[in-house]
Design a protein around this motif. Structure first.
Motif, PDB file in Angstrom:
ATOM      1  N   THR A  36      -6.823   5.072   6.631  1.00 37.90           N
ATOM      2  CA  THR A  36      -7.851   5.527   7.897  1.00 37.90           C
ATOM      3  C   THR A  36      -9.562   5.731   6.950  1.00 37.90           C
ATOM      4  O   THR A  36      -9.199   5.508   5.826  1.00 37.90           O
ATOM      5  CB  THR A  36      -7.524   6.824   8.245  1.00 37.90           C
ATOM      6  N   GLY A  94       3.228   0.574   3.545  1.00 41.71           N
ATOM      7  CA  GLY A  94       2.989  -0.467   4.377  1.00 41.71           C
ATOM      8  C   GLY A  94       3.401  -1.698   3.378  1.00 41.71           C
ATOM      9  O   GLY A  94       2.698  -1.813   2.061  1.00 41.71           O
ATOM     10  N   LEU A 106     -11.682  -3.078   4.171  1.00 41.91           N
ATOM     11  CA  LEU A 106     -11.298  -1.928   4.503  1.00 41.91           C
ATOM     12  C   LEU A 106     -12.120  -1.261   4.863  1.00 41.91           C
ATOM     13  O   LEU A 106     -13.151  -1.215   4.672  1.00 41.91           O
ATOM     14  CB  LEU A 106     -10.547  -1.086   2.803  1.00 41.91           C
ATOM     15  N   PRO A 107     -11.669  -0.369   5.785  1.00 47.80           N
ATOM     16  CA  PRO A 107     -12.144   0.894   6.890  1.00 47.80           C
ATOM     17  C   PRO A 107     -12.494   2.102   5.405  1.00 47.80           C
ATOM     18  O   PRO A 107     -13.237   3.164   6.333  1.00 47.80           O
ATOM     19  CB  PRO A 107     -11.076   0.567   7.917  1.00 47.80           C
ATOM     20  N   CYS A 148       1.029  -1.334  -0.216  1.00 50.04           N
ATOM     21  CA  CYS A 148      -0.637  -0.210  -0.544  1.00 50.04           C
ATOM     22  C   CYS A 148       1.092   1.204  -0.155  1.00 50.04           C
ATOM     23  O   CYS A 148       1.571   0.736   0.747  1.00 50.04           O
ATOM     24  CB  CYS A 148      -0.759  -0.160   1.490  1.00 50.04           C
ATOM     25  N   HIS A 202      -6.506 -10.537   1.381  1.00 47.67           N
ATOM     26  CA  HIS A 202      -6.086 -10.258   3.153  1.00 47.67           C
ATOM     27  C   HIS A 202      -4.405  -9.617   3.071  1.00 47.67           C
ATOM     28  O   HIS A 202      -4.649  -9.080   4.006  1.00 47.67           O
ATOM     29  CB  HIS A 202      -5.682 -12.284   4.159  1.00 47.67           C
ATOM     30  N   GLY A 237      -1.015   2.557   7.924  1.00 45.62           N
ATOM     31  CA  GLY A 237      -1.940   3.496   8.671  1.00 45.62           C
ATOM     32  C   GLY A 237      -2.817   4.779   7.787  1.00 45.62           C
ATOM     33  O   GLY A 237      -3.116   5.111   8.176  1.00 45.62           O
ATOM     34  N   SER A 284      -5.066  -6.015   2.433  1.00 44.13           N
ATOM     35  CA  SER A 284      -5.937  -5.050   4.315  1.00 44.13           C
ATOM     36  C   SER A 284      -4.818  -5.150   5.697  1.00 44.13           C
ATOM     37  O   SER A 284      -4.873  -4.276   5.631  1.00 44.13           O
ATOM     38  CB  SER A 284      -6.785  -6.125   5.263  1.00 44.13           C
ATOM     39  N   LYS A 285      -3.281  -6.362   5.133  1.00 42.02           N
ATOM     40  CA  LYS A 285      -2.490  -5.820   6.445  1.00 42.02           C
ATOM     41  C   LYS A 285      -1.877  -4.703   6.040  1.00 42.02           C
ATOM     42  O   LYS A 285      -1.286  -3.655   6.624  1.00 42.02           O
ATOM     43  CB  LYS A 285      -1.982  -7.368   6.493  1.00 42.02           C
ATOM     44  N   PHE A 296      -2.510  -2.278   4.037  1.00 45.32           N
ATOM     45  CA  PHE A 296      -2.732  -0.890   4.162  1.00 45.32           C
ATOM     46  C   PHE A 296      -3.190  -0.547   5.960  1.00 45.32           C
ATOM     47  O   PHE A 296      -3.216   0.730   6.169  1.00 45.32           O
ATOM     48  CB  PHE A 296      -4.583  -0.878   3.687  1.00 45.32           C
ATOM     49  N   ASP A 297      -3.701  -0.950   6.721  1.00 48.47           N
ATOM     50  CA  ASP A 297      -3.574  -1.239   8.058  1.00 48.47           C
ATOM     51  C   ASP A 297      -1.856  -0.490   8.371  1.00 48.47           C
ATOM     52  O   ASP A 297      -1.579   0.418   9.170  1.00 48.47           O
ATOM     53  CB  ASP A 297      -4.132  -2.134   8.616  1.00 48.47           C
ATOM     54  N   LEU A 298      -0.762  -0.702   8.096  1.00 45.13           N
ATOM     55  CA  LEU A 298       0.851  -1.254   8.312  1.00 45.13           C
ATOM     56  C   LEU A 298       0.871   0.399   7.426  1.00 45.13           C
ATOM     57  O   LEU A 298       2.115   0.691   8.036  1.00 45.13           O
ATOM     58  CB  LEU A 298       1.657  -1.940   7.835  1.00 45.13           C
TER      59      LEU A 298
END
Length: 205
Positions: A107, A75, A122-123, A34, A95, A105, A98-99, A101-103
């Motif tokens: 939002t 990420g 994803l959020p 990401c 999956h 940061g 998604s990880k 994207f989280d790494l």
């Protein structure tokens, strides 16, 4: 449509690109990246060379890998061979996205430009872009990070299992790779849910 920031410029807020590398190989993890490119660095000269990672030389990818990580919010994540065999390659790829994207940061106020036509969980707001790594510089940057990371993983694994030629074929089913499977069998890094590996293990494809 050439590779540009046009898609990113059409959204009023942070935009990231998501892509993966390694859905097709018979061995190794799938890797996703990401990348959020801040507006303040989009005029740097190196962006003119950022494109679909498959269209770039390995040397160029390595150079851009460092520049992208230096100037962008990134990420990088992977889904293991066990993940792939348990949930299937598509779900494992999503999956990993998604990880990643989280790494990075990510939002809820971000827009995620995702290569292909499948949406990871994803959020954030998601826009899928078919052949996005040739259209969006953010997705192209993600494709470079994912491919370089995965190629390095496979090169490291090749040092442990040299007969399969992974440093050159990245785990794809080339003639050298398939011949080595026939002669030497499969390793813990082979994807047993993939038909050629099932066949090598004597299971019904």
């Amino acid at each position: 449509m050439s590779c540009s920031f046009d898609l990113e410029d059409g959204f009023n807020g942070p935009v990231c690109g998501l892509d993966e590398a390694g859905r097709g190989p018979l061995a190794g993890p799938v890797v996703a990246a990401c990348v959020y490119v801040p507006a303040t660095v989009r005029d740097l000269p190196f962006w003119a060379e950022v494109n679909d990672s498959k269209k770039l030389s390995a040397k160029k990818r390595d150079t851009l890998f460092d520049l992208i990580q230096t100037h962008c919010v990134c990420g990088i994540a992977e889904a293991s061979v066990a993940d792939i065999d348990q949930m299937n390659i598509l779900r494992a790829s999503l999956h990993a996205m998604s990880k990643a994207f989280d790494l990075a940061g990510g939002t809820a106020d971000w827009l995620a430009l995702v290569d292909g036509n499948q949406k990871p969980k994803l959020p954030a707001t998601i826009q899928t872009v078919v052949k996005g790594d040739s259209k969006s510089r953010s997705i192209a940057a993600a494709s470079i990070l994912a491919k370089v990371t995965r190629d390095r993983i496979m090169a490291d694994l090749c040092a442990q299992y040299p007969v399969y030629g992974w440093s050159k074929n990245a785990g794809y089913g080339t003639a050298i790779h398939m011949d080595a499977i026939e002669k030497h069998g499969v390793t813990p890094h082979h994807r047993t849910s993939f038909a050629p590996i099932k066949k090598a293990l004597g299971h019904a494809a």
